[in-house]
Scaffold this motif. Structure first.
Motif, mmCIF file in Angstrom:
data_model
loop_
_atom_site.group_PDB
_atom_site.id
_atom_site.type_symbol
_atom_site.label_atom_id
_atom_site.label_comp_id
_atom_site.label_asym_id
_atom_site.label_seq_id
_atom_site.Cartn_x
_atom_site.Cartn_y
_atom_site.Cartn_z
ATOM 1 N N UNK A 251 3.750 5.033 10.630
ATOM 2 C CA UNK A 251 2.623 5.928 10.395
ATOM 3 C C UNK A 251 2.405 6.795 11.630
ATOM 4 N N UNK A 252 2.360 8.106 11.430
ATOM 5 C CA UNK A 252 2.093 9.064 12.493
ATOM 6 C C UNK A 252 0.781 9.785 12.178
ATOM 7 N N UNK A 253 0.300 10.642 13.070
ATOM 8 C CA UNK A 253 -0.943 11.365 12.780
ATOM 9 C C UNK A 253 -0.887 12.202 11.509
ATOM 10 N N UNK A 254 0.319 12.578 11.060
ATOM 11 C CA UNK A 254 0.451 13.394 9.855
ATOM 12 C C UNK A 254 0.416 12.560 8.577
ATOM 13 N N UNK A 255 0.483 11.238 8.689
ATOM 14 C CA UNK A 255 0.600 10.383 7.501
ATOM 15 C C UNK A 255 -0.709 10.319 6.719
ATOM 16 N N UNK A 256 -0.599 10.378 5.408
ATOM 17 C CA UNK A 256 -1.759 10.281 4.518
ATOM 18 C C UNK A 256 -1.931 8.811 4.124
ATOM 19 N N UNK A 257 -2.598 8.057 4.969
ATOM 20 C CA UNK A 257 -2.753 6.622 4.721
ATOM 21 C C UNK A 257 -3.653 6.346 3.515
ATOM 22 N N UNK A 258 -4.565 7.271 3.217
ATOM 23 C CA UNK A 258 -5.409 7.094 2.027
ATOM 24 C C UNK A 258 -4.551 7.131 0.768
ATOM 25 N N UNK A 259 -3.591 8.070 0.717
ATOM 26 C CA UNK A 259 -2.679 8.133 -0.422
ATOM 27 C C UNK A 259 -1.852 6.856 -0.502
ATOM 28 N N UNK A 260 -1.375 6.403 0.646
ATOM 29 C CA UNK A 260 -0.533 5.203 0.675
ATOM 30 C C UNK A 260 -1.303 3.988 0.180
ATOM 31 N N UNK A 261 -2.552 3.855 0.605
ATOM 32 C CA UNK A 261 -3.338 2.699 0.180
ATOM 33 C C UNK A 261 -3.671 2.785 -1.307
ATOM 34 N N UNK A 262 -3.889 3.984 -1.804
ATOM 35 C CA UNK A 262 -4.230 4.142 -3.214
ATOM 36 C C UNK A 262 -3.029 3.873 -4.123
ATOM 37 N N UNK A 263 -1.845 4.370 -3.723
ATOM 38 C CA UNK A 263 -0.681 4.308 -4.609
ATOM 39 C C UNK A 263 0.295 3.194 -4.243
ATOM 40 N N UNK A 264 0.342 2.802 -2.956
ATOM 41 C CA UNK A 264 1.209 1.718 -2.543
ATOM 42 C C UNK A 264 2.576 2.176 -2.065
ATOM 43 N N UNK A 265 3.249 1.334 -1.278
ATOM 44 C CA UNK A 265 4.564 1.693 -0.723
ATOM 45 C C UNK A 265 5.637 1.921 -1.782
ATOM 46 N N UNK A 266 5.589 1.170 -2.890
ATOM 47 C CA UNK A 266 6.618 1.364 -3.907
ATOM 48 C C UNK A 266 6.552 2.752 -4.517
ATOM 49 N N UNK A 267 5.344 3.284 -4.712
ATOM 50 C CA UNK A 267 5.208 4.651 -5.225
ATOM 51 C C UNK A 267 5.703 5.649 -4.193
ATOM 52 N N UNK A 268 5.507 5.350 -2.911
ATOM 53 C CA UNK A 268 6.016 6.223 -1.848
ATOM 54 C C UNK A 268 7.542 6.292 -1.897
ATOM 55 N N UNK A 269 8.188 5.134 -2.022
ATOM 56 C CA UNK A 269 9.655 5.128 -2.076
ATOM 57 C C UNK A 269 10.164 5.796 -3.349
ATOM 58 N N UNK A 270 9.469 5.581 -4.472
ATOM 59 C CA UNK A 270 9.875 6.211 -5.725
ATOM 60 C C UNK A 270 9.795 7.739 -5.625
ATOM 61 N N UNK A 271 8.879 8.232 -4.790
ATOM 62 C CA UNK A 271 8.699 9.671 -4.655
ATOM 63 C C UNK A 271 9.831 10.332 -3.858
#
Length: 277
Positions: A251-271
């Motif tokens: 996670x860097x300052x540019x990371x959208x942690x709210x999106x990550x918490x809402x959708x989860x890491x698996x949705x991030x990888x699927x994207x």
């Protein structure tokens, strides 16, 4: 452990003293619902290779002698990652120019197998910038592990999939068991798995195309070998390389942690990965 890890740790101390090595400071971020992924927040200044920029110079031709761990052959050398999150993070690079986007060669797999026989751990490879590669000169990366230490947060899930105890992930990948790690047959097995995965995933073959047809990541350890097809490098302000598919996110300052918490890491990888067929 192994002589290569011992040499890497000793060289790390010397390189840090002279300023050639710049370890990155991070902290683990507990984010509910993201287990078993390990999320680390970057506390150091974001290094250049994680910033969007123009053409990058080649730091591996020549490589910094202060970062050299071992000369493996006339073809390959083992050097320290200049910006490590983990101590002992090393890169396996060809001594002559080879493109990151080209086909990995039998010599690459022979060199990897030789290092692994002494110092096992988690290997990963990012085939090009769209797959998370920061440099155009070929480099395979190793995070050494102790014998009793899991190679990565998703190691158990990979073994469970191979045993038929867990459903497949919803993206385009191949996961195969390894039977000959640490033996004289390791290099041949790795080359066979690499070519088989490339063919099955529609990435092509060395005798047919000059380079793989799509971006991809490799993640491997002594028990398994995984190839993932990629469609993009960024999502939700996060840069994803092969380690994301091993369960490690930065996670860097540019990371959208709210999106990550809402959708989860698996949705991030699927994207950022191709959908399963």
């Amino acid at each position: 452990m192994g002589q290569f890890l011992d040499a890497a740790l000793e060289r790390s101390l010397q390189a840090e003293r002279c300023g050639a090595l710049v370890p990155l400071e991070t902290e683990v971020v507990p984010l509910a619902g993201c287990e078993p992924f390990v999320l680390r927040r970057l506390l150091s200044e974001t290094p250049k290779h994680l910033r969007s920029a123009g053409p990058k110079p080649n730091p591996f031709l020549p490589w910094d002698p202060a970062l050299e761990v071992a000369c493996l052959s006339r073809e390959h050398v083992l050097i320290l990652n200049k910006f490590p999150v983990q101590r002992g993070h090393v890169l396996l690079i060809p001594q002559r120019w080879q493109p990151q986007s080209g086909w990995l060669s039998p010599l690459d797999w022979q060199a990897l197998a030789a290092v692994e026989a002494d110092t096992p751990g988690l290997w990963f490879f990012n085939s090009c910038a769209a797959a998370g590669a920061s440099q155009p000169h070929r480099h395979l990366q190793l995070l050494p592990r102790q014998a009793s230490e899991p190679s990565c947060p998703l190691a158990a899930a990979c073994v469970e999939q191979l045993q038929g105890q867990q459903q497949a992930w919803p993206w385009n990948y191949r996961l195969s068991p390894r039977l000959h790690a640490g033996t004289g047959d390791a290099a041949a097995e790795l080359l066979e798995l690499y070519h088989r995965h490339q063919s099955e995933l529609g990435l092509g073959a060395p005798h047919q195309q000059p380079q793989p047809q799509h971006p991809y990541n490799l993640i491997l350890e002594p028990n398994w070998f995984m190839t993932v097809v990629r469609t993009r490098e960024h999502w939700a302000g996060m840069s994803i390389n092969a380690l994301g598919f091993a369960g490690c996110l930065l996670i860097t300052p540019e990371s959208d942690t709210a999106w990550l918490q809402q959708h989860g890491p698996m949705a991030l990888l699927a994207a950022v990965a191709g959908s399963s067929r």
